[in-house]
Scaffold this motif. Structure first.
Motif, mmCIF file in Angstrom:
data_model
loop_
_atom_site.group_PDB
_atom_site.id
_atom_site.type_symbol
_atom_site.label_atom_id
_atom_site.label_comp_id
_atom_site.label_asym_id
_atom_site.label_seq_id
_atom_site.Cartn_x
_atom_site.Cartn_y
_atom_site.Cartn_z
ATOM 1 N N GLY A 57 49.574 26.293 36.547
ATOM 2 C CA GLY A 57 48.750 27.503 36.603
ATOM 3 C C GLY A 57 49.581 28.759 36.413
ATOM 4 O O GLY A 57 49.167 29.686 35.708
ATOM 5 N N TRP A 58 50.765 28.788 37.017
ATOM 6 C CA TRP A 58 51.650 29.939 36.845
ATOM 7 C C TRP A 58 52.119 30.054 35.403
ATOM 8 O O TRP A 58 52.161 31.150 34.849
ATOM 9 C CB TRP A 58 52.851 29.839 37.769
ATOM 10 C CG TRP A 58 52.535 30.088 39.213
ATOM 11 C CD1 TRP A 58 51.358 30.541 39.738
ATOM 12 C CD2 TRP A 58 53.419 29.903 40.308
ATOM 13 N NE1 TRP A 58 51.460 30.632 41.097
ATOM 14 C CE2 TRP A 58 52.707 30.250 41.475
ATOM 15 C CE3 TRP A 58 54.724 29.465 40.420
ATOM 16 C CZ2 TRP A 58 53.280 30.188 42.734
ATOM 17 C CZ3 TRP A 58 55.288 29.408 41.681
ATOM 18 C CH2 TRP A 58 54.569 29.766 42.827
ATOM 19 N N ASP A 60 50.592 29.047 32.792
ATOM 20 C CA ASP A 60 49.444 29.523 32.011
ATOM 21 C C ASP A 60 49.225 31.024 32.231
ATOM 22 O O ASP A 60 48.954 31.770 31.280
ATOM 23 C CB ASP A 60 48.179 28.746 32.381
ATOM 24 C CG ASP A 60 48.245 27.288 31.961
ATOM 25 O OD1 ASP A 60 49.113 26.929 31.129
ATOM 26 O OD2 ASP A 60 47.446 26.483 32.487
ATOM 27 N N GLU A 61 49.349 31.458 33.491
ATOM 28 C CA GLU A 61 49.197 32.881 33.805
ATOM 29 C C GLU A 61 50.270 33.700 33.076
ATOM 30 O O GLU A 61 49.966 34.734 32.469
ATOM 31 C CB GLU A 61 49.311 33.090 35.314
ATOM 32 C CG GLU A 61 49.192 34.534 35.750
ATOM 33 C CD GLU A 61 49.367 34.715 37.250
ATOM 34 O OE1 GLU A 61 48.914 35.772 37.743
ATOM 35 O OE2 GLU A 61 49.957 33.846 37.926
ATOM 36 N N VAL A 73 54.424 40.190 37.353
ATOM 37 C CA VAL A 73 53.828 38.933 37.813
ATOM 38 C C VAL A 73 54.898 37.847 37.919
ATOM 39 O O VAL A 73 54.934 37.085 38.883
ATOM 40 C CB VAL A 73 52.668 38.497 36.876
ATOM 41 C CG1 VAL A 73 52.182 37.100 37.215
ATOM 42 C CG2 VAL A 73 51.522 39.501 36.961
ATOM 43 N N ARG A 77 55.647 35.893 41.455
ATOM 44 C CA ARG A 77 55.408 34.453 41.632
ATOM 45 C C ARG A 77 56.696 33.693 41.945
ATOM 46 O O ARG A 77 56.740 32.844 42.813
ATOM 47 C CB ARG A 77 54.757 33.853 40.388
ATOM 48 C CG ARG A 77 53.422 34.415 40.015
ATOM 49 C CD ARG A 77 52.333 34.118 41.045
ATOM 50 N NE ARG A 77 51.089 34.682 40.611
ATOM 51 C CZ ARG A 77 50.641 35.887 40.968
ATOM 52 N NH1 ARG A 77 51.342 36.639 41.767
ATOM 53 N NH2 ARG A 77 49.480 36.326 40.522
#
Length: 178
Positions: A57-58, A60-61, A73, A77
């Motif tokens: 998910g990270w 992809d973000e 970001v 993270r």
């Protein structure tokens, strides 16, 4: 997470400092991956071959961002993730009697602390958003306890930490630039 995210930072970060930090994280995670695999083989532990859903998910973000937004970001993270891992690895280091695990945990503590310091040097860490540190334990954590037919408790933690570390490096091999 540092391996693939470090690689991605080379292409997407807006600030050269973030690219440099990403390079350090990527290089260190690749070295740690070799050690994780050596220790896992020695202990007969199977390791994951893909990133966790959170790690994916990270990635992809991160893939949706570039420049300053990416930098903010990315640092947030990775600093939070390294903070979580640091606590677990330090606990393993403090509580195991197994020399192999202790040596690996020491190496991991050193790498994770270096990474947190590098990320903090970016000037982008929002310390107010980091999780609250747990309260000190009222009683010391007992040393490794053997269960009948099972590994010592710290070995289980090492496996979890090793799996996290290998998962991050493996993500570098699975991740494809978009």
């Amino acid at each position: 997470m540092g391996g693939p995210a470090g690689q991605q930072a080379q292409e997407r970060a807006g600030d050269q400092r973030i690219k440099d930090i990403g390079h350090h994280l990527m290089t260190d995670h690749l070295k740690l991956d070799v050690e994780v695999r050596r220790v896992a083989a020695k202990l007969g532990v199977a390791l994951p071959d893909k990133p966790s859903p959170e790690q994916q998910g990270w990635l992809d973000e991160f893939s949706a961002l570039r420049g300053d937004a990416y930098d903010r970001v990315w640092v947030a993270r990775l600093r939070a993730a390294h903070g979580k891992v640091f606590g677990v690895v330090a606990g393993v280091r403090a509580g195991t009697r197994n020399q192999v695990i202790r040596e690996f945990a020491q190496q991991a503590v050193t790498v994770v602390m270096k990474h947190m310091t590098l990320l903090e040097s970016s000037g982008l860490v929002d310390y107010g958003s980091l999780p609250t540190a747990p309260a000190p334990a009222a009683a010391p954590v007992p040393a490794a306890r053997n269960r009948v037919g099972g590994p010592p408790q710290p070995l289980i933690w090492l496996v979890l930490v090793a799996a996290l570390a290998v998962g991050t490096v493996t993500a570098a091999r699975v991740w494809r630039p978009r």
